[in-house]
Design an enzyme around this catalytic site. Sequence first.
Site, PDB file in Angstrom:
ATOM      1  N   GLU A 128      27.332  18.817   6.031  1.00 33.06           N
ATOM      2  CA  GLU A 128      28.895  20.235   6.386  1.00 33.06           C
ATOM      3  C   GLU A 128      28.218  20.812   5.542  1.00 33.06           C
ATOM      4  OE1 GLU A 128      27.985  20.081   9.630  1.00 33.06           O
ATOM      5  OE2 GLU A 128      30.150  19.431  10.348  1.00 33.06           O
ATOM      6  N   THR A 180      28.198  30.166  11.670  1.00 35.38           N
ATOM      7  CA  THR A 180      29.591  29.566  10.763  1.00 35.38           C
ATOM      8  C   THR A 180      30.145  30.049   9.971  1.00 35.38           C
ATOM      9  OG1 THR A 180      28.601  27.300  11.970  1.00 35.38           O
ATOM     10  CG2 THR A 180      30.792  27.054  10.636  1.00 35.38           C
TER      11      THR A 180
END
Length: 305
Positions: A128, A180
Amino acid sequence: MKTIKIKAPATVANLVCGFDVLGMALEHPQDEMELTLLNKPQLIIQHKDKYGLPTTAEKNVAGVALLALMKAYEKPIGFKVVINKIIKPGSGLGSSAASAAGAVVAANKLLKNYFTKNELVQFAMFGEELASGSKHADNIAPCIYGGVCLIRSNHPLDIIPLKTPKLFVTVVHPQIEIKTSEARAILPKEISLKNAVKHWGNVAALVAGISQNNPEIIANSLRDDIIEPVRKKLIPGFDRVKKRSLTVGALGGGISGSGPSIFMFSTTKKIAEKVEKEMIEIYREFNIEAKTYVSKISKQGVSEV
Ligand code: ADP
């Protein structure tokens, strides 16, 4: 040579008011992966899909997660990883989490469960970090534990698996790109105490509603006046999807992760399919290609096939 095949589920992070602290696993879609244990410290990554993702270990989320696991293992080991990505990268459906979580869970099965689930989440969080710049667990934790997870804290990691409410989830993924990093950059840095009180009331109620499998409480608490008003501007049709989903009987829902996917909860499959019809119709009106899924919440995280 030992080989294992697994499936890694898509995940919905945030669940409207649980920004960075709640996430759930879906039954569909799921990535497919095959891992082979090698007896030398080597990492080979191959993709069977069309997404052209990097195969250099340091640039692939599955690679960095496995490198962390290999470093923590007692002996020099390696893996060959073949990924068939079904969850489109950048969908807001935890595509990066599925690869990172899938890789470490499969590796751990090949190592006869040497590591705990909590350690696996920590390895996968390196993925991540590579994908979005921050080590968050709101997709990784449900991808590994299954069901709905509360991440009380990322550092130190404190995961509280919740009950799995008997709900159906409809997801629409309009085929537009939202980075993101961009979706994070536009967020407010500070919020007022008044808004904070309202917000933690909703998060607490949502956790209670999920734990009690109470659709009424869940419907009442799926509210977000902090993140959603800012992020929805990046998603054409968001208000229309929400309004028309509620009209046909959905309990509520919102942006999945940082978008562009939108999810809605329903109590029955019939309502969830009506919601799906509305979503398809709305993106037809917008002339934007969209993919939809109707799914249950998956009680299982990454699973062997
Ligand atoms: P999502 O919410 O769908 O996970 P992100 O934007 O957080 O989307 O993650 C996708 C990013 O991670 C893309 O930039 C992609 O290139 C990168 N990436 C690297 N390796 C992988 C992988 N194995 N699977 C998915 N994404 C990967």
